[in-house]
Motif scaffolding. Sequence first.
Motif, mmCIF file in Angstrom:
data_model
loop_
_atom_site.group_PDB
_atom_site.id
_atom_site.type_symbol
_atom_site.label_atom_id
_atom_site.label_comp_id
_atom_site.label_asym_id
_atom_site.label_seq_id
_atom_site.Cartn_x
_atom_site.Cartn_y
_atom_site.Cartn_z
ATOM 1 N N THR A 105 0.825 -1.202 0.000
ATOM 2 C CA THR A 105 0.000 0.000 0.000
ATOM 3 C C THR A 105 0.860 1.253 0.000
ATOM 4 O O THR A 105 0.604 2.186 -0.769
ATOM 5 C CB THR A 105 -0.949 0.000 1.222
ATOM 6 N N ALA A 106 1.896 1.283 0.810
ATOM 7 C CA ALA A 106 2.787 2.448 0.861
ATOM 8 C C ALA A 106 3.465 2.658 -0.485
ATOM 9 O O ALA A 106 3.569 3.785 -0.978
ATOM 10 C CB ALA A 106 3.827 2.272 1.957
ATOM 11 N N ARG A 107 3.915 1.585 -1.113
ATOM 12 C CA ARG A 107 4.563 1.694 -2.422
ATOM 13 C C ARG A 107 3.579 2.215 -3.472
ATOM 14 O O ARG A 107 3.888 3.134 -4.226
ATOM 15 C CB ARG A 107 5.114 0.334 -2.855
ATOM 16 N N ASP A 108 2.380 1.647 -3.499
ATOM 17 C CA ASP A 108 1.379 2.080 -4.482
ATOM 18 C C ASP A 108 0.968 3.526 -4.271
ATOM 19 O O ASP A 108 0.828 4.283 -5.224
ATOM 20 C CB ASP A 108 0.141 1.188 -4.425
ATOM 21 N N GLN A 109 0.773 3.916 -3.029
ATOM 22 C CA GLN A 109 0.333 5.278 -2.760
ATOM 23 C C GLN A 109 1.443 6.282 -3.021
ATOM 24 O O GLN A 109 1.170 7.399 -3.434
ATOM 25 C CB GLN A 109 -0.207 5.402 -1.340
ATOM 26 N N SER A 110 2.693 5.886 -2.838
ATOM 27 C CA SER A 110 3.785 6.824 -3.133
ATOM 28 C C SER A 110 3.930 7.013 -4.639
ATOM 29 O O SER A 110 4.269 8.086 -5.107
ATOM 30 C CB SER A 110 5.098 6.352 -2.518
ATOM 31 N N GLN A 111 3.640 5.972 -5.427
ATOM 32 C CA GLN A 111 3.704 6.086 -6.886
ATOM 33 C C GLN A 111 2.573 6.954 -7.411
ATOM 34 O O GLN A 111 2.724 7.627 -8.412
ATOM 35 C CB GLN A 111 3.610 4.701 -7.537
ATOM 36 N N ASN A 112 1.430 6.924 -6.726
ATOM 37 C CA ASN A 112 0.264 7.696 -7.174
ATOM 38 C C ASN A 112 0.183 9.054 -6.518
ATOM 39 O O ASN A 112 -0.757 9.805 -6.774
ATOM 40 C CB ASN A 112 -1.012 6.912 -6.866
ATOM 41 N N TRP A 113 1.144 9.406 -5.682
ATOM 42 C CA TRP A 113 1.084 10.665 -4.969
ATOM 43 C C TRP A 113 1.046 11.819 -5.953
ATOM 44 O O TRP A 113 1.821 11.897 -6.889
ATOM 45 C CB TRP A 113 2.299 10.799 -4.037
#
Length: 117
Positions: A105-113
């Motif tokens: 989740t952290a990886r996905d949300q950082s990519q979509n930030w």
Amino acid sequence: MANRITACGCSVPKGTKCAHEQTRTTARQKANDAARGTAAERGYDKDWWRLRHAFLQVHPTCCVPGCEAKATHVDHIKSIRDAPRLRLVESNLRSMCLPCHSRRTARDQSQNWGRKR
């Protein structure tokens, strides 16, 4: 433990927040929560919880290679936001333990930030 000086000038023990920081955080969290919507509004309704429970019964261990921990989360491979039609499709799900799910989740949300939604 040594104190730290906050941006507003308060002196507090490291790892804690002053009253000013707590107020700002709370206001920011409330604004984020209001914009986010309820769990049901985001697609996590009664149908989802039934499917999640059944999926964990069939897939009880984390799917991440090398991790054999008990799965406690069911992750959407393609997010509900990106593919709402796949919300209740088992082939779009995978079981994960909390640490692996949090990393994903952290990886996905950082990519979509910063991405417009």
